[in-house]
Design a protein around this motif. Sequence first.
Motif, short mmCIF file in Angstrom:
data_model
loop_
_atom_site.label_atom_id
_atom_site.label_comp_id
_atom_site.label_asym_id
_atom_site.label_seq_id
_atom_site.Cartn_x
_atom_site.Cartn_y
_atom_site.Cartn_z
N UNK A 145 0.80 -1.22 0.00
CA UNK A 145 0.00 0.00 0.00
C UNK A 145 0.83 1.27 0.00
N UNK A 146 0.56 2.16 -0.95
CA UNK A 146 1.28 3.42 -1.07
C UNK A 146 2.42 3.39 -2.04
N UNK A 147 2.91 2.20 -2.40
CA UNK A 147 4.03 2.09 -3.34
C UNK A 147 3.61 2.50 -4.75
N UNK A 148 4.54 3.14 -5.46
CA UNK A 148 4.37 3.37 -6.89
C UNK A 148 5.22 2.35 -7.63
N UNK A 149 4.56 1.47 -8.36
CA UNK A 149 5.24 0.39 -9.09
C UNK A 149 5.15 0.71 -10.58
N UNK A 150 6.30 0.75 -11.24
CA UNK A 150 6.33 1.12 -12.67
C UNK A 150 7.18 0.13 -13.46
N UNK A 151 6.86 0.03 -14.71
CA UNK A 151 7.63 -0.77 -15.65
C UNK A 151 7.67 -0.04 -17.00
N UNK A 157 14.08 -2.68 -16.06
CA UNK A 157 13.80 -3.15 -14.71
C UNK A 157 12.53 -2.52 -14.15
N UNK A 158 11.84 -3.26 -13.30
CA UNK A 158 10.70 -2.71 -12.57
C UNK A 158 11.23 -1.80 -11.47
N UNK A 179 4.56 -5.94 -20.47
CA UNK A 179 3.44 -5.00 -20.40
C UNK A 179 3.86 -3.80 -19.57
N UNK A 180 3.87 -2.59 -20.14
CA UNK A 180 4.21 -1.41 -19.34
C UNK A 180 3.08 -1.05 -18.38
N UNK A 181 3.41 -0.55 -17.22
CA UNK A 181 2.39 -0.12 -16.26
C UNK A 181 2.98 0.91 -15.31
N UNK A 182 2.12 1.67 -14.72
CA UNK A 182 2.49 2.70 -13.74
C UNK A 182 1.32 2.83 -12.79
N UNK A 183 1.46 2.32 -11.58
CA UNK A 183 0.33 2.28 -10.66
C UNK A 183 0.79 2.60 -9.24
N UNK A 184 -0.06 3.31 -8.52
CA UNK A 184 0.14 3.51 -7.09
C UNK A 184 -0.79 2.54 -6.38
N UNK A 185 -0.21 1.67 -5.56
CA UNK A 185 -0.99 0.62 -4.89
C UNK A 185 -1.85 1.24 -3.80
N UNK A 186 -3.17 1.05 -3.85
CA UNK A 186 -4.04 1.60 -2.80
C UNK A 186 -3.70 1.02 -1.42
N UNK A 196 7.71 -16.41 -13.08
CA UNK A 196 7.81 -16.77 -14.50
C UNK A 196 6.89 -15.82 -15.27
N UNK A 197 7.42 -14.62 -15.53
CA UNK A 197 6.59 -13.53 -16.04
C UNK A 197 5.91 -13.88 -17.36
N UNK A 198 6.56 -14.70 -18.19
CA UNK A 198 5.96 -15.04 -19.48
C UNK A 198 4.81 -16.04 -19.35
N UNK A 199 4.68 -16.68 -18.16
CA UNK A 199 3.64 -17.69 -17.97
C UNK A 199 2.68 -17.33 -16.83
N UNK A 200 2.81 -16.15 -16.28
CA UNK A 200 2.03 -15.80 -15.09
C UNK A 200 0.88 -14.86 -15.40
N UNK A 201 -0.31 -15.23 -14.93
CA UNK A 201 -1.45 -14.32 -14.94
C UNK A 201 -1.49 -13.66 -13.57
#
Length: 254
Positions: A145-151, A157-158, A179-186, A196-201
């Motif tokens: 919670x509160x972290x900003x996670x970006x790729x 690197x993440x 997949x690029x993303x930029x999110x602040x975790x609520x 295994x990022x290529x096989x993970x949902x």
Amino acid sequence: MDTDAELTERDPSSDPVQGTGRGSRSARFRERVAELRYRPVTLFVLCLVFLFLLSTFVAQPFLIPSSSMENTLQIGDRVLVNKLAYRFGSAPQRGDVIVFDGTGSFVHREQGENPVTGLLRKAGAALGLARSDDTDYVKRVIGVGGDRVTCCDKQGRIEVNGEPVNEGYLHPGDAPSAVPFDIVVPKGRLWVMGDHRARSSDSRDHLGEAGGGTIPIDKVIGRAGLITWPISRWSTLDAPGSFARIPAPAGPHG
């Protein structure tokens, strides 16, 4: 001289008191044999009840059903999930490998199952002999919670709160994310990903949904702390040291 009548009177087999005593001893013997016969069954049932309570409230073996966490966890591995890890004020930390219920975050449909089949499967799951519910997932916590996670940064690197994460646990050949993303975790939620990022949902696949792909902390079942089977893979699942360098989140979410 003894008469036949006197002999009959002294015959123990004809004595109602003594005859009753022998019958009582025989009945008690049969009862004791019956107790010994059913004692193993009783002990077995008590052991099952104990294991069920232990797996429900303390620790549960979890059968790894997919390749989404390779090479950290492989299909068929049994991991011991500590259900007390996040009780009494503790919370999931970055880098933890957790098992959680994805209902409402990763899964938005009703899971239909025959009641008898479901009961047998749950009993097997409690012993680590069968898969858990279809709504249960095992992933690694990347952001709290509160972290900003970006790729991703220029080196692919993440980043968490602006700090790049060296993810040495990734499956060989995998990029941190395609997949690029930029999110602040609520607050009260987690951003999770498979090794295994290529096989993970994982959280990336639910970016456009409510919660932005994050999961609620109260849906976490426990922390996977130990690979118990096969014996050749016996090892602990410790959080990587690279997460220790992540700075505290900034802003009102912290």
